[in-house]
Design a protein around this motif. Structure first.
Motif, short mmCIF file in Angstrom:
data_model
loop_
_atom_site.label_atom_id
_atom_site.label_comp_id
_atom_site.label_asym_id
_atom_site.label_seq_id
_atom_site.Cartn_x
_atom_site.Cartn_y
_atom_site.Cartn_z
N UNK A 128 0.79 -1.24 0.00
CA UNK A 128 0.00 0.00 0.00
C UNK A 128 0.83 1.29 0.00
N UNK A 129 1.78 1.43 0.90
CA UNK A 129 2.53 2.68 1.01
C UNK A 129 3.54 2.82 -0.13
N UNK A 130 3.58 4.02 -0.73
CA UNK A 130 4.54 4.29 -1.81
C UNK A 130 5.76 4.98 -1.21
N UNK A 131 6.82 4.21 -1.07
CA UNK A 131 8.00 4.68 -0.34
C UNK A 131 9.26 4.65 -1.19
N UNK A 132 9.15 4.25 -2.45
CA UNK A 132 10.33 4.09 -3.30
C UNK A 132 11.08 5.38 -3.52
N UNK A 149 11.65 -1.57 3.26
CA UNK A 149 10.91 -2.13 4.40
C UNK A 149 10.91 -1.16 5.58
N UNK A 150 12.06 -0.52 5.81
CA UNK A 150 12.15 0.45 6.91
C UNK A 150 11.24 1.64 6.64
N UNK A 151 11.25 2.16 5.41
CA UNK A 151 10.41 3.31 5.07
C UNK A 151 8.92 2.95 5.12
N UNK A 152 8.59 1.72 4.75
CA UNK A 152 7.20 1.27 4.84
C UNK A 152 6.74 1.23 6.29
N UNK A 153 7.62 0.77 7.16
CA UNK A 153 7.28 0.73 8.59
C UNK A 153 7.10 2.13 9.15
N UNK A 154 7.95 3.06 8.74
CA UNK A 154 7.82 4.45 9.21
C UNK A 154 6.50 5.06 8.76
N UNK A 155 6.08 4.73 7.54
CA UNK A 155 4.87 5.34 6.98
C UNK A 155 3.59 4.69 7.48
N UNK A 156 3.64 3.39 7.79
CA UNK A 156 2.39 2.68 8.11
C UNK A 156 2.40 1.94 9.44
#
Length: 264
Positions: A128-132, A149-156
């Motif tokens: 779901x989260x667009x973190x690229x 994976x780290x950025x996805x965790x920060x966002x969601x």
């Protein structure tokens, strides 16, 4: 019961094996096995040719624990052959590239890298989260995935994990476990080896950022570790431009992990 198989496209054959060691490390993505087999054509012993690039399948009590590719072979005078195989995440560790993943999701990033490097994979859930981001410096595929994976965790606040199973890379969301595993010698542990090492330890971390007379340097020292192990410095030139405060914070995060002795 230990079972080891050579897996070919059109058949699978059991390999007589004396010992198999299945291992991994906390900060290493790929898991591996080291298998010792009797490799000789003398007398009544039958052997199956196993070479680099072949697929090995390891089972314990009928359950598949590992499937991966042979990377190393070692044979001694007495005829014992040692095979070392790694699972599919080894290809994520070995391969490097640059990418423009701007606006992409974690699952889209993984799918693109798997296709580009022909790494077998399962179905990836939509994260779901667009973190690229744009990866403009040569970076391993695993580091790219880890950053996503780290950025996805920060966002969601959702944690994801990549792993290799049945010869394919998989992505799963980490959730709170309802079952807690207990390991007990004499019950579900028949043998174990506990090793410690300081080969990957650092007692001083030095990071630099910038170029020429605008170079910023930060150094963090583990005084207690230095007293015990001596000076073991990790040096790294950071690609992004940071001031000394930001560089020191980055350094401390890295150093917290680096100063610990490796255990396996």
């Amino acid at each position: 019961m230990i079972e080891l198989f050579l897996v070919k496209p059109d058949y699978m054959m059991a390999i007589p094996v004396s010992t198999v060691t299945w291992s991994g490390q906390r900060y290493q993505a790929a898991r591996k096995i080291e298998a010792n087999i009797l490799y000789t054509d003398v007398g009544l012993h039958f052997y199956q040719q196993v070479i680099e690039g072949d697929t090995l399948l390891f089972k314990w009590k009928g359950n598949e624990l590992f499937r991966g590719t042979v990377f190393n072979r070692s044979r001694n005078k007495s005829g014992q052959l040692t095979l070392t195989a790694y699972d599919m995440l080894q290809y994520f560790l070995m391969n490097k590239d640059i990418y423009n993943f701007s606006g992409k999701r974690l699952d889209e990033i993984l799918l693109k890298m798997c296709k580009d490097f022909e790494v077998p994979h399962g179905s990836f859930v939509n994260t779901k989260e667009r973190v690229g981001k744009i990866i403009d410096q040569e970076t391993s595929l695993y580091d790219i995935a880890l950053r996503a994976m780290i950025d996805t965790h920060k966002a969601s606040k959702r944690k994801f994990h990549i792993y290799s199973r049945l010869g394919k890379v998989h992505l799963t969301e980490l959730k709170k476990q309802d079952i807690q595993w207990v390991l007990e010698v004499g019950n579900n542990i028949i043998d174990y080896t506990y090793d410690t090492s300081i080969e990957e330890t650092a007692t001083r971390v030095k990071l630099t950022s910038g170029e020429g007379n605008k170079t910023v340097t930060a150094v963090v020292t583990d005084s207690e570790g230095k007293k015990q192990f001596g000076v073991i410095q990790h040096f790294e030139k950071v690609s992004e431009t940071l001031n000394k405060s930001a560089l020191t914070k980055k350094e401390k995060r890295f150093w917290t992990r680096k100063k610990e002795s490796k255990r396996s």
